[in-house]
Design a protein around this motif. Structure first.
Motif, PDB file in Angstrom:
ATOM      1  N   VAL A  71     -37.263  23.899  11.283  1.00  0.00           N
ATOM      2  CA  VAL A  71     -35.964  24.116  10.652  1.00  0.00           C
ATOM      3  C   VAL A  71     -34.895  24.028  11.731  1.00  0.00           C
ATOM      4  CG1 VAL A  71     -34.525  25.648   9.276  1.00  0.00           C
ATOM      5  CG2 VAL A  71     -37.007  25.620   8.917  1.00  0.00           C
ATOM      6  N   GLU A  72     -34.099  22.963  11.664  1.00  0.00           N
ATOM      7  CA  GLU A  72     -32.958  22.824  12.557  1.00  0.00           C
ATOM      8  C   GLU A  72     -31.771  23.498  11.887  1.00  0.00           C
ATOM      9  OE1 GLU A  72     -32.411  18.711  13.320  1.00  0.00           O
ATOM     10  OE2 GLU A  72     -34.421  18.429  14.137  1.00  0.00           O
ATOM     11  N   ARG A  73     -31.103  24.376  12.645  1.00  0.00           N
ATOM     12  CA  ARG A  73     -29.995  25.121  12.075  1.00  0.00           C
ATOM     13  C   ARG A  73     -28.747  24.955  12.931  1.00  0.00           C
ATOM     14  NH1 ARG A  73     -31.728  31.436  12.815  1.00  0.00           N
ATOM     15  NH2 ARG A  73     -29.787  31.668  11.643  1.00  0.00           N
ATOM     16  N   THR A  74     -27.645  25.411  12.419  1.00  0.00           N
ATOM     17  CA  THR A  74     -26.387  25.265  13.131  1.00  0.00           C
ATOM     18  C   THR A  74     -26.428  25.982  14.481  1.00  0.00           C
ATOM     19  OG1 THR A  74     -25.591  27.186  11.896  1.00  0.00           O
ATOM     20  CG2 THR A  74     -24.996  25.005  11.045  1.00  0.00           C
ATOM     21  N   GLY A  75     -25.514  25.591  15.366  1.00  0.00           N
ATOM     22  CA  GLY A  75     -25.456  26.208  16.683  1.00  0.00           C
ATOM     23  C   GLY A  75     -26.504  25.687  17.644  1.00  0.00           C
ATOM     24  N   GLY A  76     -27.131  24.557  17.315  1.00  0.00           N
ATOM     25  CA  GLY A  76     -28.139  23.994  18.206  1.00  0.00           C
ATOM     26  C   GLY A  76     -29.440  24.764  18.214  1.00  0.00           C
ATOM     27  N   ARG A  77     -29.668  25.596  17.201  1.00  0.00           N
ATOM     28  CA  ARG A  77     -30.868  26.429  17.138  1.00  0.00           C
ATOM     29  C   ARG A  77     -31.942  25.759  16.285  1.00  0.00           C
ATOM     30  NH1 ARG A  77     -27.942  31.337  14.476  1.00  0.00           N
ATOM     31  NH2 ARG A  77     -26.891  29.548  13.508  1.00  0.00           N
ATOM     32  N   LEU A 133     -31.560  28.546  27.883  1.00  0.00           N
ATOM     33  CA  LEU A 133     -32.321  28.312  26.651  1.00  0.00           C
ATOM     34  C   LEU A 133     -31.964  29.306  25.546  1.00  0.00           C
ATOM     35  CD1 LEU A 133     -35.895  27.599  28.104  1.00  0.00           C
ATOM     36  CD2 LEU A 133     -34.056  25.975  27.608  1.00  0.00           C
ATOM     37  N   GLY A 134     -30.971  30.148  25.784  1.00  0.00           N
ATOM     38  CA  GLY A 134     -30.650  31.196  24.824  1.00  0.00           C
ATOM     39  C   GLY A 134     -29.768  30.748  23.681  1.00  0.00           C
ATOM     40  N   HIS A 135     -30.165  29.681  22.988  1.00  0.00           N
ATOM     41  CA  HIS A 135     -29.358  29.180  21.880  1.00  0.00           C
ATOM     42  C   HIS A 135     -29.349  30.150  20.708  1.00  0.00           C
ATOM     43  CE1 HIS A 135     -29.598  25.659  24.292  1.00  0.00           C
ATOM     44  NE2 HIS A 135     -30.837  25.352  23.948  1.00  0.00           N
ATOM     45  N   SER A 136     -30.437  30.888  20.529  1.00  0.00           N
ATOM     46  CA  SER A 136     -30.537  31.822  19.404  1.00  0.00           C
ATOM     47  C   SER A 136     -30.614  33.257  19.907  1.00  0.00           C
ATOM     48  CB  SER A 136     -31.775  31.507  18.559  1.00  0.00           C
ATOM     49  OG  SER A 136     -32.955  31.834  19.270  1.00  0.00           O
ATOM     50  N   ALA A 137     -30.248  34.184  19.029  1.00  0.00           N
ATOM     51  CA  ALA A 137     -30.307  35.604  19.391  1.00  0.00           C
ATOM     52  C   ALA A 137     -31.729  36.023  19.727  1.00  0.00           C
ATOM     53  CB  ALA A 137     -29.760  36.445  18.243  1.00  0.00           C
ATOM     54  N   THR A 138     -32.720  35.446  19.039  1.00  0.00           N
ATOM     55  CA  THR A 138     -34.119  35.781  19.324  1.00  0.00           C
ATOM     56  C   THR A 138     -34.462  35.497  20.771  1.00  0.00           C
ATOM     57  OG1 THR A 138     -34.790  35.323  17.049  1.00  0.00           O
ATOM     58  CG2 THR A 138     -36.511  35.289  18.718  1.00  0.00           C
ATOM     59  N   HIS A 160     -15.804  20.800  15.698  1.00  0.00           N
ATOM     60  CA  HIS A 160     -16.437  22.009  15.181  1.00  0.00           C
ATOM     61  C   HIS A 160     -17.767  22.256  15.887  1.00  0.00           C
ATOM     62  CE1 HIS A 160     -16.976  25.123  12.146  1.00  0.00           C
ATOM     63  NE2 HIS A 160     -18.230  24.712  12.013  1.00  0.00           N
ATOM     64  N   THR A 161     -18.567  21.194  16.072  1.00  0.00           N
ATOM     65  CA  THR A 161     -19.858  21.313  16.739  1.00  0.00           C
ATOM     66  C   THR A 161     -19.686  21.714  18.195  1.00  0.00           C
ATOM     67  OG1 THR A 161     -20.796  19.622  15.288  1.00  0.00           O
ATOM     68  CG2 THR A 161     -21.974  20.079  17.339  1.00  0.00           C
ATOM     69  N   LEU A 162     -18.724  21.112  18.880  1.00  0.00           N
ATOM     70  CA  LEU A 162     -18.482  21.451  20.279  1.00  0.00           C
ATOM     71  C   LEU A 162     -18.064  22.905  20.432  1.00  0.00           C
ATOM     72  CD1 LEU A 162     -16.650  18.229  21.534  1.00  0.00           C
ATOM     73  CD2 LEU A 162     -18.966  18.984  22.102  1.00  0.00           C
ATOM     74  N   ASP A 163     -17.245  23.397  19.507  1.00  0.00           N
ATOM     75  CA  ASP A 163     -16.838  24.801  19.559  1.00  0.00           C
ATOM     76  C   ASP A 163     -18.044  25.718  19.417  1.00  0.00           C
ATOM     77  OD1 ASP A 163     -14.218  24.148  19.922  1.00  0.00           O
ATOM     78  OD2 ASP A 163     -13.649  24.347  17.805  1.00  0.00           O
ATOM     79  N   HIS A 164     -18.948  25.382  18.474  1.00  0.00           N
ATOM     80  CA  HIS A 164     -20.177  26.163  18.307  1.00  0.00           C
ATOM     81  C   HIS A 164     -20.990  26.155  19.588  1.00  0.00           C
ATOM     82  CE1 HIS A 164     -20.011  27.640  14.320  1.00  0.00           C
ATOM     83  NE2 HIS A 164     -20.170  26.484  13.687  1.00  0.00           N
ATOM     84  N   ASP A 165     -21.126  24.961  20.207  1.00  0.00           N
ATOM     85  CA  ASP A 165     -21.915  24.834  21.427  1.00  0.00           C
ATOM     86  C   ASP A 165     -21.323  25.668  22.552  1.00  0.00           C
ATOM     87  OD1 ASP A 165     -23.585  23.129  20.089  1.00  0.00           O
ATOM     88  OD2 ASP A 165     -22.723  21.289  20.929  1.00  0.00           O
ATOM     89  N   ARG A 166     -20.015  25.651  22.676  1.00  0.00           N
ATOM     90  CA  ARG A 166     -19.369  26.428  23.741  1.00  0.00           C
ATOM     91  C   ARG A 166     -19.562  27.926  23.524  1.00  0.00           C
ATOM     92  NH1 ARG A 166     -14.880  22.715  22.803  1.00  0.00           N
ATOM     93  NH2 ARG A 166     -14.934  21.044  24.372  1.00  0.00           N
ATOM     94  N   ARG A 167     -19.404  28.352  22.285  1.00  0.00           N
ATOM     95  CA  ARG A 167     -19.589  29.785  21.993  1.00  0.00           C
ATOM     96  C   ARG A 167     -21.031  30.216  22.238  1.00  0.00           C
ATOM     97  NH1 ARG A 167     -15.832  28.727  17.696  1.00  0.00           N
ATOM     98  NH2 ARG A 167     -17.529  28.348  16.212  1.00  0.00           N
ATOM     99  N   THR A 168     -21.978  29.349  21.875  1.00  0.00           N
ATOM    100  CA  THR A 168     -23.386  29.657  22.119  1.00  0.00           C
ATOM    101  C   THR A 168     -23.667  29.760  23.611  1.00  0.00           C
ATOM    102  OG1 THR A 168     -24.092  28.542  20.083  1.00  0.00           O
ATOM    103  CG2 THR A 168     -25.756  28.854  21.779  1.00  0.00           C
ATOM    104  N   ALA A 169     -23.111  28.822  24.382  1.00  0.00           N
ATOM    105  CA  ALA A 169     -23.305  28.851  25.834  1.00  0.00           C
ATOM    106  C   ALA A 169     -22.703  30.116  26.435  1.00  0.00           C
ATOM    107  CB  ALA A 169     -22.680  27.607  26.468  1.00  0.00           C
ATOM    108  N   ARG A 170     -21.535  30.509  25.955  1.00  0.00           N
ATOM    109  CA  ARG A 170     -20.912  31.732  26.481  1.00  0.00           C
ATOM    110  C   ARG A 170     -21.773  32.950  26.181  1.00  0.00           C
ATOM    111  NH1 ARG A 170     -15.896  29.333  24.879  1.00  0.00           N
ATOM    112  NH2 ARG A 170     -15.934  30.456  22.885  1.00  0.00           N
ATOM    113  N   ARG A 171     -22.321  33.028  24.969  1.00  0.00           N
ATOM    114  CA  ARG A 171     -23.178  34.164  24.623  1.00  0.00           C
ATOM    115  C   ARG A 171     -24.420  34.198  25.506  1.00  0.00           C
ATOM    116  NH1 ARG A 171     -21.364  32.960  19.272  1.00  0.00           N
ATOM    117  NH2 ARG A 171     -23.053  31.454  18.978  1.00  0.00           N
ATOM    118  N   SER A 172     -25.019  33.032  25.729  1.00  0.00           N
ATOM    119  CA  SER A 172     -26.217  32.959  26.569  1.00  0.00           C
ATOM    120  C   SER A 172     -25.915  33.384  28.002  1.00  0.00           C
ATOM    121  CB  SER A 172     -26.780  31.528  26.557  1.00  0.00           C
ATOM    122  OG  SER A 172     -27.109  31.121  25.259  1.00  0.00           O
TER     123      SER A 172
END
Length: 341
Positions: free
Chosen positions: A299-305, A89-94, A3-15
């Motif tokens: 605050v550490e949050r899901t998605g490596g953010r 470094l684009g782990h978050s939308a901000t 589950h964590t790896l899937d989140h990481d991959r999706r975050t990397a793709r968005r970045s």
């Protein structure tokens, strides 16, 4: 783990996706500026002005190719650097929004500045002629800022990513009874950063008065608005999660309770870890609302953010956030409630 790896991959793709299209768009803007400028070569002096002194008089000259290579080269480097920051470094939308806006700003600012300073020299036999570029500088600031902000706002936000595990047992906690309602409100205000901002505004106003480029008063005006928006924030922790907003209401950010992995207290050094004060992106893509050195809420949050806020009594805020997150995850879901009934 999957589950964590899937989140990481999706975050990397968005970045990477955001970095890709903004970098390509930025380089395309620079290429368009180069083509346009080169099409004017028959109307320009053999040696064009490439730099103006503080009194508004041209003091450096060179070939058109040198002018193009210099300014557009700087623009290309900035676009590539900001694009790389967004990608890695684009782990978050901000962070992605800030990176996208800055990438486009760099391309537009350098392009408008180049074309504007060349345009005012078209038809001149000698670039030493008295040419006013104050309007060009003002246009470059305004014309690059508004589209950059629009691009940042167009970048999609993060999808919901609820946490799948409990808050770490080592994380600080406030004691709460099962039905107890609790909230914490804090305020963080400017420290040394406000002094730096005031000095910059004062110097800018002094330059405007010295050069009599009255249109450039828009620069200290923008700086004052930015300071008002960035140097006082209200922080709230309650049953919905963490909410932080400027004293003006915007900018703002929020961490939903079900995305909180862990809250804690850390020591922050603004210059070393975030490069300054205000709403910043620091090492590892960590987003920070950093107004002073010292204790801060992490605050550490899901998605490596992660989000850092320098606020007094950060330990109470972290403990309450962890306790509320724990209780949220231990509460029975709708189906369990129906079965019990």
């Amino acid at each position: 783990m999957t589950h964590t790896l899937d989140h990481d991959r999706r975050t990397a793709r968005r970045s990477h996706r955001t970095a890709g299209w903004t970098t390509v768009a930025g380089l395309a803007v620079l290429a368009g500026a180069a083509v346009t400028a080169y099409s004017w070569r028959g109307d320009l002096p053999d040696r064009v002005a490439t730099h103006w002194g503080i009194d508004g008089t041209a003091d450096r000259f060179g070939s058109l190719n040198a002018a193009l290579g210099g300014l557009l080269g700087v623009g290309a480097v900035l676009v590539l650097v900001f694009g790389a920051v967004t990608a890695f470094l684009g782990h978050s939308a901000t962070t992605r929004r800030m990176g996208a806006a800055t990438t486009i700003w760099a391309a537009l600012f350098t392009s408008v500045l180049l074309l504007g300073t060349l345009h005012v020299q078209r038809g001149l036999a000698d670039a030493h002629s008295d040419v006013d570029v104050s309007g060009v500088i003002l246009l470059a600031i305004v014309a690059s800022l508004l589209p950059a902000v629009a691009v940042g706002l167009l970048v999609p936000g993060d999808p919901r990513q609820p946490a799948v595990g409990p808050v770490s047992a080592e994380a600080p906690r406030e004691r709460l009874s099962p039905q107890e309602q609790a909230a914490w409100i804090g305020r963080t205000e400017a420290g040394p950063g406000i002094a730096v901002g005031i000095v910059v505004v004062a110097v800018t106003i002094g330059l405007v008065l010295f050069t009599r480029m009255w249109g450039m008063l828009v620069v200290p005006a923008l700086l004052l608005v930015s300071m008002a928006a960035m140097f006082s924030f209200v922080v709230r922790v309650d049953r919905t999660g963490l909410a932080v907003h400027s004293a003006l209401g915007w900018p703002r950010t929020r961490v939903p309770l079900d995305e909180v992995v862990r809250a804690d207290v850390i020591q922050v050094r603004p210059l070393r870890e975030f490069g300054g004060w205000g709403w910043r992106v620091g090492r590892g893509g960590r987003v920070g609302i950093v107004l002073r050195a010292g204790a801060a809420l992490l605050v550490e949050r899901t998605g490596g953010r992660s989000l850092v806020v320098t606020v007094p009594d950060a330990r109470t805020a972290a403990g309450l956030l962890n306790a509320l997150a724990d209780r949220e995850r231990q509460a029975p879901g709708p189906e369990a409630g129906s079965a019990a009934g």
